[in-house]
Design a protein around this motif. Structure first.
Motif, PDB file in Angstrom:
ATOM      1  N   ASP A  81      41.619  43.686  27.533  1.00  0.00           N
ATOM      2  CA  ASP A  81      42.021  43.245  28.872  1.00  0.00           C
ATOM      3  C   ASP A  81      43.473  42.784  28.953  1.00  0.00           C
TER       4      ASP A  81
ATOM      5  N   ASP B 191      43.310  41.083  35.845  1.00  0.00           N
ATOM      6  CA  ASP B 191      43.726  41.558  37.164  1.00  0.00           C
ATOM      7  C   ASP B 191      44.766  42.672  37.041  1.00  0.00           C
TER       8      ASP B 191
ATOM      9  N   ASN C  71      36.363  34.509  35.913  1.00  0.00           N
ATOM     10  CA  ASN C  71      36.824  35.848  36.284  1.00  0.00           C
ATOM     11  C   ASN C  71      36.301  36.312  37.649  1.00  0.00           C
ATOM     12  N   LYS C  72      35.498  35.471  38.293  1.00  0.00           N
ATOM     13  CA  LYS C  72      34.795  35.894  39.501  1.00  0.00           C
ATOM     14  C   LYS C  72      35.726  36.421  40.586  1.00  0.00           C
ATOM     15  N   GLU C  73      36.810  35.715  40.861  1.00  0.00           N
ATOM     16  CA  GLU C  73      37.725  36.128  41.936  1.00  0.00           C
ATOM     17  C   GLU C  73      38.312  37.509  41.658  1.00  0.00           C
ATOM     18  N   ILE C  74      38.692  37.762  40.424  1.00  0.00           N
ATOM     19  CA  ILE C  74      39.286  39.058  40.064  1.00  0.00           C
ATOM     20  C   ILE C  74      38.237  40.156  40.131  1.00  0.00           C
TER      21      ILE C  74
ATOM     22  N   GLN D  25      38.421  35.102  28.819  1.00  0.00           N
ATOM     23  CA  GLN D  25      38.968  34.030  29.650  1.00  0.00           C
ATOM     24  C   GLN D  25      40.428  34.289  30.016  1.00  0.00           C
TER      25      GLN D  25
ATOM     26  N   PRO E 160      41.826  35.859  33.229  1.00  0.00           N
ATOM     27  CA  PRO E 160      41.717  36.513  34.542  1.00  0.00           C
ATOM     28  C   PRO E 160      43.017  37.150  35.025  1.00  0.00           C
ATOM     29  N   GLU E 161      44.171  36.530  34.756  1.00  0.00           N
ATOM     30  CA  GLU E 161      45.438  37.113  35.217  1.00  0.00           C
ATOM     31  C   GLU E 161      45.714  38.424  34.493  1.00  0.00           C
TER      32      GLU E 161
ATOM     33  N   THR F 252      36.073  41.441  28.520  1.00  0.00           N
ATOM     34  CA  THR F 252      36.970  40.374  28.957  1.00  0.00           C
ATOM     35  C   THR F 252      36.322  39.031  28.691  1.00  0.00           C
TER      36      THR F 252
ATOM     37  N   VAL G 142      31.826  41.324  30.975  1.00  0.00           N
ATOM     38  CA  VAL G 142      32.181  39.910  31.064  1.00  0.00           C
ATOM     39  C   VAL G 142      31.453  39.159  29.948  1.00  0.00           C
TER      40      VAL G 142
END
Length: 253
Positions: A86, A16, A43-46, A10, A12-13, A8, A36
């Motif tokens: 991804d 997810d 991507n940290k939150e995902i 850039q 993130p959506e 992955t 990553v």
């Protein structure tokens, strides 16, 4: 059990949705490796959201898709590996279907569903959404819940399901290419040269968003230049350009 490798960058959506479909759609608890390739913070939150169900390989800097893919495979703990982009969405019970289709000395390509016409005639063209926000996973799963097993010899497209040993035997993805284009075609060519069967599995369709990034004209020009450089590098290596047979997807020089 299967080791899934998802490089992955850039998106993130898309990542997810890819992970949600992979985790919720699996029958067994497979190894899911997210490689990553730089931009961890984006991507940290995902990654934290799915942390209990995935292994994270943080490369800390952008090394490119070929190297990211190879490093993901090196970290696979199971012999059966599955390389997925991804921007793909997994179908329901994907691991059960793929395991039943597995055979040594082969590269299995699950068929893809795309929202716009494709160069590959085997793909299903149906619009379930042009981006992760508009995509309905339940609708997609219901649409393809009861497909009968069907396969033919028109593989040679992503994603790919195969033996880790076979992947290493042909040298994986060549990291010396100037960018990520053509590398997959060369990989399929090497597999063919080693006598592997190139199989397409129709009962396990993956959705593919095709292109999620909106590029400026400058970015598009740069991308075309890099793609051209990759084709020229393949010609330098092999003595000719790598081509695709539109009828059976076999690669040839």
């Amino acid at each position: 059990m299967i080791s899934v490798i998802i490089p992955t960058y850039q998106s993130p959506e898309a990542l997810d949705l890819c992970l949600r479909s992979a985790i919720q759609g699996q029958v067994e608890e497979n190894q899911i490796i997210v490689v990553v390739d730089g931009f961890y913070d984006i991507n940290k939150e995902i990654l934290e959201k799915h942390a209990k169900s995935i292994d994270i390989l943080n490369l800390e800097e952008n090394v490119g898709t070929p190297r990211a893919t190879n490093l993901g495979v090196f970290n696979a703990k199971y012999e059966r590996i599955f390389i997925v982009n991804d921007d793909n969405v997994f179908p329901h019970r994907w691991d059960d279907i793929l395991n039943k289709s597995y055979q040594p000395n082969s590269v299995i390509s699950p068929n893809q569903v795309e929202p716009t016409p494709s160069m590959f005639p085997q793909f299903v063209i149906k619009d379930f959404g042009r981006d992760p926000k508009t995509f309905n996973l339940d609708t997609f799963w219901e649409e393809y819940a009861n497909l009968l097993p069907k396969k033919d010899e028109t593989g040679s497209t992503m994603p790919i399901f195969m033996s880790k040993m076979d992947y290493l035997k042909v040298g994986g993805w060549d990291e010396t290419y100037p960018a990520g284009w053509v590398v997959d075609w060369e990989f399929f060519l090497k597999c063919q040269m080693n006598g592997m069967e190139m199989i397409r599995e129709y009962s396990c369709p993956f959705y593919h968003f095709v292109s999620l990034s909106v590029k400026t004209e400058e970015q598009k020009t740069k991308a075309r230049e890099l793609e051209g450089q990759c084709h020229e590098y393949a010609r330098y290596k092999w003595g000719n350009y790598i081509k695709n047979n539109l009828q059976n997807n076999l690669k040839f020089l």
